[in-house]
Design a protein around this motif. Structure first.
Motif, PDB file in Angstrom:
ATOM      1  N   LEU A 192       0.834  -1.202   0.000  1.00  0.00           N
ATOM      2  CA  LEU A 192       0.000   0.000   0.000  1.00  0.00           C
ATOM      3  C   LEU A 192       0.868   1.251   0.000  1.00  0.00           C
ATOM      4  O   LEU A 192       0.687   2.150  -0.835  1.00  0.00           O
ATOM      5  N   PHE A 193       1.822   1.318   0.930  1.00  0.00           N
ATOM      6  CA  PHE A 193       2.667   2.509   1.030  1.00  0.00           C
ATOM      7  C   PHE A 193       3.479   2.732  -0.246  1.00  0.00           C
ATOM      8  O   PHE A 193       3.596   3.859  -0.727  1.00  0.00           O
ATOM      9  N   ARG A 194       4.033   1.665  -0.781  1.00  0.00           N
ATOM     10  CA  ARG A 194       4.855   1.803  -1.984  1.00  0.00           C
ATOM     11  C   ARG A 194       4.033   2.244  -3.185  1.00  0.00           C
ATOM     12  O   ARG A 194       4.483   3.068  -3.994  1.00  0.00           O
ATOM     13  N   GLU A 195       2.809   1.722  -3.309  1.00  0.00           N
ATOM     14  CA  GLU A 195       1.963   2.137  -4.429  1.00  0.00           C
ATOM     15  C   GLU A 195       1.472   3.570  -4.265  1.00  0.00           C
ATOM     16  O   GLU A 195       1.094   4.226  -5.239  1.00  0.00           O
ATOM     17  N   GLU A 236       6.250  -1.934  13.755  1.00  0.00           N
ATOM     18  CA  GLU A 236       5.878  -0.588  13.336  1.00  0.00           C
ATOM     19  C   GLU A 236       6.600  -0.295  12.027  1.00  0.00           C
ATOM     20  O   GLU A 236       7.734  -0.740  11.832  1.00  0.00           O
ATOM     21  N   ILE A 237       5.936   0.430  11.151  1.00  0.00           N
ATOM     22  CA  ILE A 237       6.560   0.860   9.897  1.00  0.00           C
ATOM     23  C   ILE A 237       6.783   2.355   9.999  1.00  0.00           C
ATOM     24  O   ILE A 237       5.864   3.125  10.288  1.00  0.00           O
ATOM     25  N   MET A 238       8.041   2.758   9.799  1.00  0.00           N
ATOM     26  CA  MET A 238       8.420   4.168   9.880  1.00  0.00           C
ATOM     27  C   MET A 238       8.673   4.708   8.476  1.00  0.00           C
ATOM     28  O   MET A 238       9.185   3.996   7.610  1.00  0.00           O
ATOM     29  N   TYR A 239       8.311   5.983   8.291  1.00  0.00           N
ATOM     30  CA  TYR A 239       8.631   6.669   7.039  1.00  0.00           C
ATOM     31  C   TYR A 239       9.637   7.748   7.388  1.00  0.00           C
ATOM     32  O   TYR A 239       9.300   8.773   7.992  1.00  0.00           O
TER      33      TYR A 239
END
Length: 421
Positions: free
Chosen positions: A150-153, A268-271
């Motif tokens: 999702l994040f990459r798209e 957790e996913i960090m940006y």
């Protein structure tokens, strides 16, 4: 004094709602690829559900819930998160009787009495997923992969996955005692919050924003060094699956998450471009939650994403695509009889699936043409007394400025042929 929206809430006007719909459409597309179906639960539940599900010692329960007594004297709470509600629905509808992996996703408002800040509100919107029914570590990797896709798209590529295991009811009590023993003569070095957490939920001490780093330097015991064999194997397999599909991760022994129901995998996913407040997704496994809420022992795992924060991030990074505005057929009518005909044509066009508008403010022809331009109309249909008498209308292509006469009873067919959007 004017009445305004309550603190920590906000209105979304049509232009903003269109941005939400773009994000929601992408979420639904990804969920479909992974076989998740949407579930919608009530916005308020029995307070007991959250006390048992989230944990009475968590900050959410002790400081942040909106709880009220209904007219029947029952304690109700606006949902502060949705996992407990999904689990309640899973049990109430006896889905555990169907021996398969159940995949749910949700999008909707949650409520926490928190300090409002950028991307963080008291009424906020969460997208989340829950996968219930399997202990297989491939499930853990699957939902992490889903979030990453999702994040990459959406264009967020500078992602860092922080991964930990918080053990299980077999090994966590042993680790809990080790923590208590370690801090027995060091309590004067801890902040007030940590001293309180040490009494109620020692693992939460590691998550302290103020003293967490200092504890690592003090040599605090790590949960990953104290896992039982089953938990070690599970954690190893999760890492193996993630490596196989090319998702990099950082092992983070301080990551314990804020809710009591987590077991085994926590993540957790960090940006990175967001800096200090970089978490865009968090989740983990909760194999004991369903039993805690009164059901049979059933494993589960999920994650949640704050959608306001995600939208803000996409805007700040210039990754939110422009909203494509539909172009109407604008029917310019001069006189009462022409307006009646315009109203009729507008309805006929709409029933054929074409966007159409007429003037509703009594403007002159010049004013109506201005409205057509403001709405980015691709065609205008002009009807006056002369056109009515001749049984035709003037149809103007607003881009080419070409104008043709079309019989009134042929306008709908003409637009079906010529109009693109």
């Amino acid at each position: 004094m004017a009445i305004t929206a309550p603190r920590g809430t906000q209105d979304f006007l049509p232009e903003q709602t269109a941005e939400w719909q773009l994000l929601e459409a992408k979420i639904r597309q990804i969920c479909s690829l992974y076989g998740f179906g949407e579930i919608r639960t009530p916005m308020f539940e029995s307070t007991e559900l959250f006390l048992r599900g989230i944990g009475e010692t968590t900050d959410v329960v002790t400081k942040e819930m909106y709880t009220f007594e209904d007219r029947g004297g029952r304690s109700m709470t606006l949902r502060p998160e949705n996992t407990a509600s999904v689990v309640r629905a899973f049990l109430e509808h006896k889905l555990y009787g169907d021996p398969q992996v159940h995949k749910f996703y949700y999008m909707g408002p949650m409520f926490r009495h928190d300090r409002p800040q950028a991307g963080r509100y008291r009424q906020f919107t969460q997208f989340g997923v829950e996968e219930i029914g399997s202990k297989d570590p491939a499930v853990d990797a699957e939902i992490i992969a889903m979030a990453f896709q999702l994040f990459r798209e959406l264009g967020l590529n500078d992602l860092v996955l922080h991964l930990n295991s918080v053990g299980c009811p077999k090994c966590r009590p042993v680790y809990r005692q080790k923590l208590l023993d370690f801090f027995a003569d060091k309590r004067d070095q801890l902040c007030d919050d940590c001293n309180e957490r040490l009494e109620k939920n020692p693992l939460r001490v590691l998550d302290c924003k103020e003293d967490g780093e200092k504890m690592m330097q003090m040599g605090v015991p790590l949960i990953t060094d104290n896992l039982c064999d089953d938990c070690k194997e599970h954690f190893h397999k999760v890492q193996e699956y993630l490596t196989a599909i090319g998702i990099p991760f950082t092992l983070d022994p301080r990551l314990v998450r804020g809710l009591d129901y987590y077991t085994n995998t926590a993540f957790e996913i960090m940006y990175a471009p967001l800096g200090a407040q970089s978490t865009v997704c968090g989740g983990g496994r909760y194999d004991g939650l369903i039993e805690e809420v009164g059901g049979p022992s059933t494993p589960g795992i999920g994650f949640a994403i704050g959608m306001e924060r995600l939208l803000l991030t996409l805007k700040e990074q210039g990754l939110l695509p422009p909203v494509e505005k539909k172009q109407p057929v604008f029917i310019v009518a001069l006189g009462d009889a022409a307006k009646t005909k315009a109203f009729e044509l507008q309805q006929q066009l709409r029933e054929k699936g074409l966007y159409a508008e007429i003037d509703l403010l009594g403007r002159s022809m010049k004013g109506q043409m201005k409205s057509a331009n403001k709405l980015h109309a691709d065609y205008t249909v002009i009807i006056g007394e002369d056109e009515l008498a001749a049984g035709e209308a003037q149809v103007r292509n607003m881009a080419s400025k070409e104008q043709v006469s079309v019989p009134l009873d042929g306008i709908v067919a003409y637009m079906e042929t010529h109009k693109k959007g």
